[in-house]
Write an enzyme that holds these catalytic residues in place. Structure first.
Site, PDB file in Angstrom:
ATOM      1  N   ARG A 165       0.901  -1.164   0.026  1.00 58.97           N
ATOM      2  CA  ARG A 165      -0.057  -0.101  -0.001  1.00 58.97           C
ATOM      3  C   ARG A 165       0.727   1.361  -0.045  1.00 58.97           C
ATOM      4  NH1 ARG A 165      -2.077  -3.135  -0.998  1.00 58.97           N
ATOM      5  NH2 ARG A 165      -3.928  -4.481  -0.357  1.00 58.97           N
ATOM      6  N   SER A 235     -10.512   0.108   3.876  1.00 61.61           N
ATOM      7  CA  SER A 235      -9.461  -0.228   5.272  1.00 61.61           C
ATOM      8  C   SER A 235      -9.043   1.280   5.714  1.00 61.61           C
ATOM      9  CB  SER A 235      -8.438  -1.211   4.930  1.00 61.61           C
ATOM     10  OG  SER A 235      -9.125  -2.250   4.215  1.00 61.61           O
ATOM     11  N   GLU A 330      -3.945   3.813   6.708  1.00 57.49           N
ATOM     12  CA  GLU A 330      -3.800   3.759   5.451  1.00 57.49           C
ATOM     13  C   GLU A 330      -4.202   4.907   4.636  1.00 57.49           C
ATOM     14  OE1 GLU A 330      -5.151  -0.375   3.793  1.00 57.49           O
ATOM     15  OE2 GLU A 330      -5.516   0.818   1.879  1.00 57.49           O
TER      16      GLU A 330
HETATM   17  C1  FAD Z   1     -15.414   1.153  -0.113  1.00 59.58           C
HETATM   18  C2  FAD Z   1     -14.105   1.354  -0.446  1.00 59.58           C
HETATM   19  C3  FAD Z   1     -13.317   0.078  -0.608  1.00 59.58           C
HETATM   20  C4  FAD Z   1     -11.985   0.268  -0.836  1.00 59.58           C
HETATM   21  N1  FAD Z   1     -11.277  -0.995  -1.095  1.00 59.58           N
HETATM   22  C5  FAD Z   1      -9.797  -0.913  -1.355  1.00 59.58           C
HETATM   23  C6  FAD Z   1      -9.190  -2.212  -1.688  1.00 59.58           C
HETATM   24  O1  FAD Z   1      -9.779  -3.156  -1.761  1.00 59.58           O
HETATM   25  N2  FAD Z   1      -7.638  -1.963  -1.743  1.00 59.58           N
HETATM   26  C7  FAD Z   1      -7.236  -0.772  -1.654  1.00 59.58           C
HETATM   27  O2  FAD Z   1      -6.095  -0.622  -1.867  1.00 59.58           O
HETATM   28  N3  FAD Z   1      -7.921   0.269  -1.529  1.00 59.58           N
HETATM   29  C8  FAD Z   1      -9.127   0.313  -1.181  1.00 59.58           C
HETATM   30  N4  FAD Z   1      -9.917   1.349  -0.877  1.00 59.58           N
HETATM   31  C9  FAD Z   1      -9.020   2.755  -0.723  1.00 59.58           C
HETATM   32  C10 FAD Z   1      -9.106   3.671  -1.948  1.00 59.58           C
HETATM   33  O3  FAD Z   1     -10.106   3.200  -2.923  1.00 59.58           O
HETATM   34  C11 FAD Z   1      -7.713   3.494  -2.765  1.00 59.58           C
HETATM   35  O4  FAD Z   1      -6.781   3.822  -2.023  1.00 59.58           O
HETATM   36  C12 FAD Z   1      -7.629   4.463  -4.224  1.00 59.58           C
HETATM   37  O5  FAD Z   1      -6.577   3.918  -4.821  1.00 59.58           O
HETATM   38  C13 FAD Z   1      -7.533   5.965  -3.724  1.00 59.58           C
HETATM   39  O6  FAD Z   1      -8.010   6.447  -5.249  1.00 59.58           O
HETATM   40  P1  FAD Z   1      -8.446   8.106  -4.999  1.00 59.58           P
HETATM   41  O7  FAD Z   1      -8.483   8.477  -6.315  1.00 59.58           O
HETATM   42  O8  FAD Z   1      -9.622   7.991  -4.377  1.00 59.58           O
HETATM   43  O9  FAD Z   1      -7.288   8.770  -3.961  1.00 59.58           O
HETATM   44  P2  FAD Z   1      -7.539   9.956  -3.195  1.00 59.58           P
HETATM   45  O10 FAD Z   1      -8.101   9.607  -1.958  1.00 59.58           O
HETATM   46  O11 FAD Z   1      -7.918  11.206  -3.860  1.00 59.58           O
HETATM   47  O12 FAD Z   1      -5.863  10.229  -3.124  1.00 59.58           O
HETATM   48  C14 FAD Z   1      -5.179   9.365  -2.445  1.00 59.58           C
HETATM   49  C15 FAD Z   1      -3.649   9.687  -2.206  1.00 59.58           C
HETATM   50  O13 FAD Z   1      -2.882   9.757  -3.589  1.00 59.58           O
HETATM   51  C16 FAD Z   1      -2.331  11.020  -3.890  1.00 59.58           C
HETATM   52  N5  FAD Z   1      -2.673  11.325  -5.340  1.00 59.58           N
HETATM   53  C17 FAD Z   1      -3.927  11.229  -5.884  1.00 59.58           C
HETATM   54  N6  FAD Z   1      -3.895  11.277  -7.156  1.00 59.58           N
HETATM   55  C18 FAD Z   1      -2.529  11.781  -7.433  1.00 59.58           C
HETATM   56  C19 FAD Z   1      -1.711  11.718  -8.631  1.00 59.58           C
HETATM   57  N7  FAD Z   1      -2.006  11.753  -9.749  1.00 59.58           N
HETATM   58  N8  FAD Z   1      -0.463  12.231  -8.375  1.00 59.58           N
HETATM   59  C20 FAD Z   1       0.145  12.083  -7.304  1.00 59.58           C
HETATM   60  N9  FAD Z   1      -0.620  11.781  -5.979  1.00 59.58           N
HETATM   61  C21 FAD Z   1      -1.891  11.703  -6.237  1.00 59.58           C
HETATM   62  C22 FAD Z   1      -3.346  12.211  -2.926  1.00 59.58           C
HETATM   63  O14 FAD Z   1      -2.543  13.151  -2.646  1.00 59.58           O
HETATM   64  C23 FAD Z   1      -3.476  11.317  -1.528  1.00 59.58           C
HETATM   65  O15 FAD Z   1      -2.271  11.272  -0.919  1.00 59.58           O
HETATM   66  C24 FAD Z   1     -11.132   1.414  -0.724  1.00 59.58           C
HETATM   67  C25 FAD Z   1     -12.032   2.532  -0.468  1.00 59.58           C
HETATM   68  C26 FAD Z   1     -13.308   2.483  -0.101  1.00 59.58           C
HETATM   69  C27 FAD Z   1     -14.072   3.721  -0.054  1.00 59.58           C
END
Ligand code: FAD
Length: 334
Positions: A165, A235, A330
């Protein structure tokens, strides 16, 4: 220059649905738009936060600075052999849409990651993973723009420092904004079935990428709350990794502790630790721990970020007291 908005509510831009305001907000759709924002002399002085789908962040206060939402789109086939394809995809693509497209084209390598919310770029930052697969397994290279210098830089997968992660892009001082990535996928059927419930759910004779995705959907829906109904960020904590010695001591008192070998240590199920402390299914006012999965903290009402953070801190404290293990979040807490 894209439109810079002032005093924007982030409530519908994070899956915890907590209210917080961004002093400035901009959505960028191209590298040029991103570069113009980064070069702007007034905006240069502001603290910045890069936002994808907001499914891995917790806003505990208003953001005094500029939030840059990466909204570029596009998936392009850039190379093809008998066995593989290389897809160049924009960081602003929805991750699940990307996985869905791969499955439709019969490209294997990301299907177990179906339905992880958020953007493609953040899936790389976070090395998102589920059911025996990680984003890092298929990433070939990542294209970035340096937020301070505006320079474009490409990282090969081995330079991305992918780990559980995490990656080099997740560190606090990371200057690189991901704009695109190249994924190498297999045209030949090859399935990742290390996760036992997945292996058991599909007969070998019936294995297809679509079957895997369908099974993943039902596994996820049976365990995880829909964030549109029960706002959450998946998580909240990582599974902690402890030393073999500490594990041996712990196992004397708790024989059934779920664990896996991990590098030179032992990874423990954080959900189990939290459950043992009596939190599973408990509610504290507007916030609580999901009854089917102790790693998921839920905003049941109109909780603010501070209330969710307080519950997370309370859990960390109790787990330390009972097991002497530190849970690390996380979720990015701002
Ligand atoms: C119901 C649910 C289930 C989930 N299941 C999983 C799972 O099974 N496995 C898992 O790993 N995660 C899971 N997650 C967590 C999440 O979905 C992941 O971590 C996902 O990859 C985050 O994407 P986001 O675009 O929403 O990130 P954001 O929340 O918008 O950003 C996350 C981080 O990435 C940085 N960031 C975003 N975009 C960029 C970019 N282009 N360049 C540099 N930095 C950037 C942000 O600054 C921040 O630090 C889950 C979340 C939910 C709500």
């Amino acid at each position: 220059m894209p439109n810079i908005q002032k005093n924007i509510s982030l409530k519908h831009l994070n899956t915890f649905h907590v209210e917080a305001y961004a002093q400035y907000f901009v959505s960028v759709r191209t590298n040029e738009e991103l570069s113009s924002v980064l070069k702007d002399s007034t905006l240069k002085k502001l603290p910045k936060f890069i936002l994808g789908g907001g499914s891995n962040v917790l806003f505990t206060k208003d953001f005094k600075g500029l939030i840059i939402k990466i909204s570029n789109q596009g998936i392009k086939l850039v190379k093809e052999t008998h066995e593989h394809v290389w897809l160049l995809a924009a960081a602003g693509e929805n991750w699940t849409t990307f996985v869905h497209d791969c499955i439709q084209h019969q490209y294997a390598g990301v299907e177990n990651l179906f339905l992880i919310p958020g953007s493609l770029g953040a899936a790389i930052v976070q090395n998102a993973g589920a059911y025996g697969m990680e984003t890092a397994d298929t990433v070939q290279c990542v294209e970035t723009i340096n937020r301070y210098t505006g320079d474009i830089k490409r990282f090969l997968a081995e330079e991305c420092q992918f780990s559980y992660r995490s990656s080099r892009f997740k560190t606090k001082k990371n200057p690189f904004i991901i704009t695109h990535a190249v994924f190498k996928l297999s045209k030949k059927p090859c399935f990742r079935l290390d996760y036992e419930p997945l292996r058991q759910s599909i007969p070998k004779s019936d294995l297809t990428l679509q079957k895997i995705a369908d099974t993943i959907v039902s596994i996820r829906q049976s365990k995880l709350p829909d964030y549109r109904k029960y706002p959450n960020a998946g998580s909240f904590f990582k599974n902690p990794v402890i030393s073999v010695d500490q594990f041996a001591q712990l196992a004397q008192s708790y024989q059934h502790i779920p664990h896996w070998s991990y590098n030179s240590g032992v990874k423990i199920a954080a959900a189990w630790l939290i459950e043992q402390c009596g939190f599973k299914g408990k509610r504290f006012g507007n916030v609580g721990v999901y009854h089917k999965h102790a790693l998921v903290l839920v905003n049941y009402g109109h909780a603010n970020g501070k209330e969710i953070k307080a519950l997370a801190d309370h859990i960390v404290q109790k787990v330390i007291e009972k097991f002497n293990i530190l849970l690390v979040s996380e979720v990015m807490i701002l």
